[in-house]
Design an enzyme around this catalytic site. Sequence first.
Site, PDB file in Angstrom:
ATOM      1  N   HIS A 194       0.838  -1.201   0.000  1.00  9.00           N
ATOM      2  CA  HIS A 194       0.000   0.000   0.000  1.00  9.00           C
ATOM      3  C   HIS A 194       0.872   1.250   0.000  1.00  9.00           C
ATOM      4  O   HIS A 194       0.637   2.178  -0.768  1.00  9.00           O
ATOM      5  CB  HIS A 194      -0.919  -0.027   1.221  1.00  9.00           C
ATOM      6  CG  HIS A 194      -1.858   1.135   1.329  1.00  9.00           C
ATOM      7  ND1 HIS A 194      -1.445   2.394   1.690  1.00  9.00           N
ATOM      8  CD2 HIS A 194      -3.202   1.228   1.134  1.00  9.00           C
ATOM      9  CE1 HIS A 194      -2.475   3.215   1.709  1.00  9.00           C
ATOM     10  NE2 HIS A 194      -3.557   2.529   1.381  1.00  9.00           N
ATOM     11  N   GLY A 195       1.829   1.313   0.915  1.00 11.97           N
ATOM     12  CA  GLY A 195       2.810   2.388   0.905  1.00 11.97           C
ATOM     13  C   GLY A 195       2.497   3.603   1.756  1.00 11.97           C
ATOM     14  O   GLY A 195       3.386   4.416   2.017  1.00 11.97           O
ATOM     15  N   ASP A 196       1.248   3.758   2.182  1.00 16.16           N
ATOM     16  CA  ASP A 196       0.881   4.893   3.032  1.00 16.16           C
ATOM     17  C   ASP A 196      -0.233   4.456   3.982  1.00 16.16           C
ATOM     18  O   ASP A 196      -1.218   5.168   4.185  1.00 16.16           O
ATOM     19  CB  ASP A 196       0.427   6.075   2.174  1.00 16.16           C
ATOM     20  CG  ASP A 196       0.420   7.397   2.934  1.00 16.16           C
ATOM     21  OD1 ASP A 196       1.147   7.503   3.950  1.00 16.16           O
ATOM     22  OD2 ASP A 196      -0.294   8.325   2.523  1.00 16.16           O
ATOM     23  N   LEU A 197      -0.042   3.302   4.581  1.00 14.57           N
ATOM     24  CA  LEU A 197      -1.102   2.659   5.354  1.00 14.57           C
ATOM     25  C   LEU A 197      -0.980   3.016   6.831  1.00 14.57           C
ATOM     26  O   LEU A 197      -0.309   2.339   7.592  1.00 14.57           O
ATOM     27  CB  LEU A 197      -1.045   1.142   5.168  1.00 14.57           C
ATOM     28  CG  LEU A 197      -2.288   0.378   5.614  1.00 14.57           C
ATOM     29  CD1 LEU A 197      -3.482   0.719   4.731  1.00 14.57           C
ATOM     30  CD2 LEU A 197      -2.047  -1.123   5.600  1.00 14.57           C
ATOM     31  N   ASN A 201      -5.588   6.679   6.938  1.00 14.23           N
ATOM     32  CA  ASN A 201      -5.948   6.193   5.609  1.00 14.23           C
ATOM     33  C   ASN A 201      -6.712   4.873   5.655  1.00 14.23           C
ATOM     34  O   ASN A 201      -6.741   4.129   4.677  1.00 14.23           O
ATOM     35  CB  ASN A 201      -4.693   6.014   4.738  1.00 14.23           C
ATOM     36  CG  ASN A 201      -4.311   7.296   4.016  1.00 14.23           C
ATOM     37  OD1 ASN A 201      -5.096   8.223   3.925  1.00 14.23           O
ATOM     38  ND2 ASN A 201      -3.093   7.340   3.501  1.00 14.23           N
TER      39      ASN A 201
END
Length: 292
Positions: A194-197, A201
């Site tokens: 995901h990278g920005d979890l 978010n």
Amino acid sequence: MSAERLSVVPDGVRARLAVRFGPSAEAWCEALPALVDGLARRWGLTVRAADGGGTARVFRCARAAGDTVWLKLTPDPSVAAQEAAALRAWAGLPSVVRLLEYDAASSALLLADVRPGSTLRERTWRPAEVAPLLAALRSVPVAGPAGGSVLSPLAGRVDFLFDLTGRRAPGAVPARARASALDLAAGGPLALVHGDLHPGNVLDGPAGPVAIDPRPSLGDPDFDLVDWVIDGVTDRPALEERITGLTALVPGSDPERVLAWCRATAVLIAAPRAAAGRRDAGTAFLLELAGV
């Protein structure tokens, strides 16, 4: 308020977009009202409200049938393309927001509504309720629809985050932290990340937590556990307890790699806080963990 007025980008948001995307963001902001109007006509939308910040503008819209949908636009075509690729790969998972439409030419995504929609940042969350989400995200084979050239390796995401933090907190990011993070990104299992979890978010959905706003890449999915094991902890025993508890619930996760990711990336969270004058116990612990 009219849709045209809602589509006008406020000055403060323009400034954040310029920091993120450079001078070209100003022309994009000027063109946005016409772009939103065209998409609303094409997709049968009535614009009700506007939101968003440093990466995209998001509009709450109503369709003719009365259902709520979200129109999301960004100045960077690659950001929209990567998000669309990840959401398509995760299609069918109840723990990920549903992509309804994607228009590459305008870097626009149309997203389903999530109810009740409050973020997990707004309440106390439990590892047991986010573990199914974390497990589901890493379950998608990368050879599927996300395995093409649109998504880059996790190392690219890591480099971007360290560059961004360096701009927000000049001189506060040790080179060894970036080196450690890139070393971790070069190894481990391969999955869709995901990278920005973080709790901001993830939304409360009808059947459990629902992830939104991915900044996806291909790499070690243990990267997505960092914010969840760090959130709210103020000392090493609490961190290790959180890691042990959460990794036991997420099949395939590695507690040693999660701890290593925490050490390498704690500065990404702590340095901007410290630069803004924040001196709480959690920030102090993360700075200590990062060796700053």
